[in-house]
Write a protein that holds these residues in place. Structure first.
Motif, PDB file in Angstrom:
ATOM      1  N   UNK A  97       0.827  -1.215   0.000  1.00  0.00           N
ATOM      2  CA  UNK A  97       0.000   0.000   0.000  1.00  0.00           C
ATOM      3  C   UNK A  97       0.859   1.262   0.000  1.00  0.00           C
ATOM      4  N   UNK A  98       2.093   1.143   0.544  1.00  0.00           N
ATOM      5  CA  UNK A  98       2.985   2.309   0.589  1.00  0.00           C
ATOM      6  C   UNK A  98       3.797   2.445  -0.717  1.00  0.00           C
ATOM      7  N   UNK A  99       3.546   1.555  -1.682  1.00  0.00           N
ATOM      8  CA  UNK A  99       4.234   1.673  -2.980  1.00  0.00           C
ATOM      9  C   UNK A  99       5.359   0.691  -3.197  1.00  0.00           C
ATOM     10  N   UNK A 100       5.638  -0.176  -2.225  1.00  0.00           N
ATOM     11  CA  UNK A 100       6.727  -1.156  -2.356  1.00  0.00           C
ATOM     12  C   UNK A 100       6.115  -2.504  -2.779  1.00  0.00           C
ATOM     13  N   UNK A 101       5.746  -2.588  -4.044  1.00  0.00           N
ATOM     14  CA  UNK A 101       4.973  -3.736  -4.531  1.00  0.00           C
ATOM     15  C   UNK A 101       5.778  -5.028  -4.614  1.00  0.00           C
ATOM     16  N   UNK A 102       7.118  -4.932  -4.683  1.00  0.00           N
ATOM     17  CA  UNK A 102       7.932  -6.155  -4.802  1.00  0.00           C
ATOM     18  C   UNK A 102       8.394  -6.677  -3.442  1.00  0.00           C
ATOM     19  N   UNK A 103       7.703  -6.261  -2.372  1.00  0.00           N
ATOM     20  CA  UNK A 103       8.068  -6.695  -1.012  1.00  0.00           C
ATOM     21  C   UNK A 103       7.619  -8.137  -0.769  1.00  0.00           C
ATOM     22  N   UNK A 104       8.452  -8.878  -0.031  1.00  0.00           N
ATOM     23  CA  UNK A 104       8.071 -10.218   0.424  1.00  0.00           C
ATOM     24  C   UNK A 104       8.167 -10.264   1.944  1.00  0.00           C
ATOM     25  N   UNK A 105       7.341 -11.097   2.581  1.00  0.00           N
ATOM     26  CA  UNK A 105       7.341 -11.204   4.049  1.00  0.00           C
ATOM     27  C   UNK A 105       7.169 -12.668   4.431  1.00  0.00           C
ATOM     28  N   UNK A 106       7.982 -13.123   5.362  1.00  0.00           N
ATOM     29  CA  UNK A 106       7.910 -14.513   5.830  1.00  0.00           C
ATOM     30  C   UNK A 106       8.105 -14.552   7.336  1.00  0.00           C
ATOM     31  N   UNK A 112       5.429 -17.371  14.877  1.00  0.00           N
ATOM     32  CA  UNK A 112       4.424 -16.593  14.132  1.00  0.00           C
ATOM     33  C   UNK A 112       4.309 -15.151  14.612  1.00  0.00           C
ATOM     34  N   UNK A 113       5.223 -14.721  15.501  1.00  0.00           N
ATOM     35  CA  UNK A 113       5.233 -13.317  15.925  1.00  0.00           C
ATOM     36  C   UNK A 113       6.377 -12.521  15.294  1.00  0.00           C
ATOM     37  N   UNK A 114       7.279 -13.210  14.606  1.00  0.00           N
ATOM     38  CA  UNK A 114       8.443 -12.545  14.005  1.00  0.00           C
ATOM     39  C   UNK A 114       8.351 -12.652  12.494  1.00  0.00           C
ATOM     40  N   UNK A 115       8.501 -11.521  11.821  1.00  0.00           N
ATOM     41  CA  UNK A 115       8.355 -11.477  10.363  1.00  0.00           C
ATOM     42  C   UNK A 115       9.595 -10.812   9.751  1.00  0.00           C
ATOM     43  N   UNK A 116      10.125 -11.452   8.708  1.00  0.00           N
ATOM     44  CA  UNK A 116      11.245 -10.879   7.951  1.00  0.00           C
ATOM     45  C   UNK A 116      10.698 -10.286   6.660  1.00  0.00           C
ATOM     46  N   UNK A 117      10.912  -8.987   6.483  1.00  0.00           N
ATOM     47  CA  UNK A 117      10.407  -8.287   5.289  1.00  0.00           C
ATOM     48  C   UNK A 117      11.591  -7.954   4.378  1.00  0.00           C
ATOM     49  N   UNK A 118      11.462  -8.283   3.112  1.00  0.00           N
ATOM     50  CA  UNK A 118      12.493  -7.952   2.124  1.00  0.00           C
ATOM     51  C   UNK A 118      11.874  -7.043   1.073  1.00  0.00           C
ATOM     52  N   UNK A 119      12.586  -5.971   0.749  1.00  0.00           N
ATOM     53  CA  UNK A 119      12.059  -4.986  -0.212  1.00  0.00           C
ATOM     54  C   UNK A 119      13.228  -4.308  -0.909  1.00  0.00           C
ATOM     55  N   UNK A 120      12.896  -3.366  -1.799  1.00  0.00           N
ATOM     56  CA  UNK A 120      13.974  -2.647  -2.468  1.00  0.00           C
ATOM     57  C   UNK A 120      14.702  -1.732  -1.479  1.00  0.00           C
ATOM     58  N   UNK A 121      15.851  -1.219  -1.867  1.00  0.00           N
ATOM     59  CA  UNK A 121      16.684  -0.441  -0.953  1.00  0.00           C
ATOM     60  C   UNK A 121      15.955   0.792  -0.419  1.00  0.00           C
ATOM     61  N   UNK A 122      16.003   1.003   0.897  1.00  0.00           N
ATOM     62  CA  UNK A 122      15.410   2.199   1.521  1.00  0.00           C
ATOM     63  C   UNK A 122      16.403   2.774   2.527  1.00  0.00           C
ATOM     64  N   UNK A 123      16.255   4.062   2.808  1.00  0.00           N
ATOM     65  CA  UNK A 123      17.129   4.673   3.813  1.00  0.00           C
ATOM     66  C   UNK A 123      16.469   4.581   5.191  1.00  0.00           C
ATOM     67  N   UNK A 124      17.151   5.080   6.217  1.00  0.00           N
ATOM     68  CA  UNK A 124      16.662   4.979   7.594  1.00  0.00           C
ATOM     69  C   UNK A 124      15.343   5.715   7.789  1.00  0.00           C
ATOM     70  N   UNK A 125      15.245   6.909   7.183  1.00  0.00           N
ATOM     71  CA  UNK A 125      14.039   7.717   7.362  1.00  0.00           C
ATOM     72  C   UNK A 125      12.817   7.014   6.768  1.00  0.00           C
ATOM     73  N   UNK A 126      12.984   6.469   5.552  1.00  0.00           N
ATOM     74  CA  UNK A 126      11.874   5.758   4.905  1.00  0.00           C
ATOM     75  C   UNK A 126      11.502   4.512   5.701  1.00  0.00           C
ATOM     76  N   UNK A 127      12.516   3.830   6.192  1.00  0.00           N
ATOM     77  CA  UNK A 127      12.256   2.631   6.992  1.00  0.00           C
ATOM     78  C   UNK A 127      11.438   2.974   8.243  1.00  0.00           C
ATOM     79  N   UNK A 128      11.796   4.066   8.913  1.00  0.00           N
ATOM     80  CA  UNK A 128      11.075   4.475  10.119  1.00  0.00           C
ATOM     81  C   UNK A 128       9.618   4.786   9.805  1.00  0.00           C
ATOM     82  N   UNK A 129       9.372   5.400   8.662  1.00  0.00           N
ATOM     83  CA  UNK A 129       7.991   5.708   8.269  1.00  0.00           C
ATOM     84  C   UNK A 129       7.183   4.423   8.026  1.00  0.00           C
ATOM     85  N   UNK A 130       7.849   3.432   7.400  1.00  0.00           N
ATOM     86  CA  UNK A 130       7.173   2.158   7.123  1.00  0.00           C
ATOM     87  C   UNK A 130       6.867   1.404   8.419  1.00  0.00           C
ATOM     88  N   UNK A 131       7.818   1.413   9.347  1.00  0.00           N
ATOM     89  CA  UNK A 131       7.596   0.750  10.635  1.00  0.00           C
ATOM     90  C   UNK A 131       6.431   1.408  11.376  1.00  0.00           C
TER      91      UNK A 131
END
Length: 307
Positions: free
Chosen positions: A62-71, A76-95
């Motif tokens: 929904x935030x525009x990172x359509x090629x993201x994967x999550x496993x 079942x409480x821990x999730x690893x998200x893989x996406x295209x390269x982002x900086x710290x500020x963008x990462x904080x906004x996504x979190x």
């Protein structure tokens, strides 16, 4: 005395059977590279309650990172998200968006690698493996310079090491296709460590052959090899089994983050123990006895070898 080298063609057949599944998987599936090689970002989050990875992924889509994967990782409480390269500020906004939907989260891991760094890591990986192979041949040529056909010892050692690499990468190709396991920089570190152990084990056997050649001048080469293998077998197995027990304990009771690294080491050590005894030494005997041509005729035509 047990005739170890006499059954050398059976060892080659067993080796071929071991290698075929991995080779087929590598040809069909290849390896699944991580962001260390392709570039991108990895973010590991721990939630206070179980979540579905697909729902976490929707936040990033929904935030525009359509090629993201999550496993899920570990539970079942821990999730690893893989996406295209982002900086710290963008990462904080996504979190923050994730927290708005799922409640408080704990950030366990974050890493962002650019495409240029990924290409550099890939190039360095192939360079390291190629340099290691050349260094091994050069070292064995120097150490065995007083033995006839010293070059053959070096080539046989490199063939055994190449077998180890095929076993480990083939296994990870299968696990990548079945479980989604990715090949990262830690995998490369473990692979290079396995190569180092392989050289050590092969050198022990080859060195005893080198010592026995002048001592047993009345014996044929095959008998000397048998004697050398049996003289070093106890030491090789004792050394390898001690290390394997430690790795097995880490695999069973260690954390999820080191599981792939430990598995590479464990499988690599099993493979190199086998390869040093059942590939490097038999291949050396075949070469020294001039059976290379007969070996390939047996392999491809089913004809008996001729001396």
């Amino acid at each position: 005395m047990f005739s170890f080298a006499q059954k050398r063609y059976w060892y080659f057949l067993i080796t071929l059977i071991i290698l075929i599944p991995g080779i087929v998987s590598l040809a069909v599936n290849g390896l699944k590279p991580s962001i260390d090689f392709t570039g991108g970002a990895a973010l590991e989050l721990r939630f206070e309650k179980p979540v579905f990875p697909s729902e976490v992924r929707d936040v990033f889509v929904d935030a525009g990172y359509t090629d993201t994967s999550a496993t899920n990782v570990g539970d079942d409480k821990t999730v690893l998200i893989r996406m295209k390269q982002v900086d710290e500020e963008t990462k904080a906004q996504l979190v923050k968006k994730v927290e708005e939907r799922f409640g408080p989260v704990t950030e366990l891991y974050f890493r962002s690698v650019g495409p240029s760094v990924g290409k550099e890591v890939t190039r360095s990986a192939f360079t390291a493996i190629g340099f290691t192979a050349l260094a091994i041949v050069a070292f064995i040529l120097l150490a065995f310079r007083k033995v006839p056909n010293a070059f053959r010892y070096g080539v046989c050692a490199v063939v055994a090491i190449a077998q180890n690499i095929l076993v480990v990468t083939g296994l990870f190709s299968i696990l990548g296709a079945v479980l989604g396991w990715e090949v990262d920089a830690l995998f490369l570190t473990a692979l290079l460590t396995v190569i180092g152990f392989s050289v050590q084990d092969i050198i022990v056997v080859f060195d005893r052959i080198r010592e026995n050649i002048p001592r047993r001048r009345g014996e044929d080469y095959e008998t000397i090899v048998n004697r050398s293998v049996l003289e070093t077998l106890h030491r090789s197995l004792a050394t390898q089994l001690n290390a394997m027990f430690v790795l097995l304990a880490l695999l069973l009771f260690g954390g999820a983050t080191i599981k792939q690294f430990v598995l590479v080491m464990l499988v690599g050590m099993l493979s190199e123990t086998y390869a040093s005894l059942f590939t490097a030494v038999p291949l050396l005997v075949v070469w020294e006895k001039g059976e290379i041509g007969g070996f390939f005729r047996r392999l491809f035509r089913g004809r008996p070898a001729t001396a």
